[in-house]
Write a protein that holds these residues in place. Structure first.
Motif, short mmCIF file in Angstrom:
data_model
loop_
_atom_site.label_atom_id
_atom_site.label_comp_id
_atom_site.label_asym_id
_atom_site.label_seq_id
_atom_site.Cartn_x
_atom_site.Cartn_y
_atom_site.Cartn_z
N CYS A 4 7.49 4.76 12.87
CA CYS A 4 7.30 5.35 11.56
C CYS A 4 5.92 4.91 11.05
O CYS A 4 5.63 3.71 11.01
CB CYS A 4 8.38 4.86 10.60
SG CYS A 4 8.03 5.27 8.89
N ASN A 5 5.09 5.87 10.70
CA ASN A 5 3.75 5.59 10.18
C ASN A 5 3.65 6.03 8.72
O ASN A 5 4.12 7.11 8.38
CB ASN A 5 2.68 6.36 10.97
CG ASN A 5 2.64 5.94 12.42
OD1 ASN A 5 2.37 4.80 12.73
ND2 ASN A 5 2.91 6.87 13.31
N ALA A 6 3.06 5.20 7.90
CA ALA A 6 2.81 5.56 6.50
C ALA A 6 1.32 5.37 6.23
O ALA A 6 0.75 4.34 6.55
CB ALA A 6 3.63 4.68 5.56
N VAL A 7 0.69 6.40 5.64
CA VAL A 7 -0.75 6.37 5.42
C VAL A 7 -1.07 6.85 4.01
O VAL A 7 -0.50 7.84 3.53
CB VAL A 7 -1.47 7.32 6.43
CG1 VAL A 7 -2.98 7.32 6.20
CG2 VAL A 7 -1.17 6.93 7.87
N ASN A 8 -1.97 6.13 3.34
CA ASN A 8 -2.57 6.64 2.11
C ASN A 8 -4.04 6.25 2.10
O ASN A 8 -4.55 5.70 3.09
CB ASN A 8 -1.81 6.19 0.85
CG ASN A 8 -1.96 4.71 0.54
OD1 ASN A 8 -2.76 3.99 1.15
ND2 ASN A 8 -1.18 4.23 -0.41
N SER A 9 -4.73 6.52 1.01
CA SER A 9 -6.18 6.26 0.97
C SER A 9 -6.52 4.77 1.03
O SER A 9 -7.66 4.41 1.29
CB SER A 9 -6.78 6.88 -0.30
OG SER A 9 -6.13 6.33 -1.44
#
Length: 94
Positions: free
Chosen positions: A72-77
């Motif tokens: 599971c990958n989570a990405v934000n700025s």
């Protein structure tokens, strides 16, 4: 406004299902702005027909070939985070 890098949380880190059963993994991530969550499979594509939406990964009818490690990958700025889960598929009793 404060910005925070994502932090992934998994409900479980491994799941065992019987062949033909549905496998479900739920992934949640905190962070500001709200992170985008994606699923991948270590070294392989996600199984055919797998549904990945809103942090939930559903493998409708798991077979032995679906066993393995899912990420599971989570990405934000502000950055990214990931967590691994293990799927084990047990063959049906004859």
């Amino acid at each position: 406004m404060a910005h925070e890098a994502p932090e992934v949380g998994l409900v479980s880190f491994s799941e065992t299902v019987i062949e033909g059963e549905q496998a479900e993994f739920r992934c949640e991530a905190s962070g500001i702005p709200t992170p985008i969550i994606t699923w991948e499979r270590l070294g392989l594509d996600l199984p055919k027909g797998a549904l990945a939406r809103n942090g939930l990964l559903i493998i409708r009818s798991a077979g032995p070939e679906d066993a393995g490690t899912y990420i599971c990958n989570a990405v934000n700025s502000e950055g990214d985070d990931s967590a691994k889960v293990q799927l084990e598929v047990i063959g049906k009793e004859m």
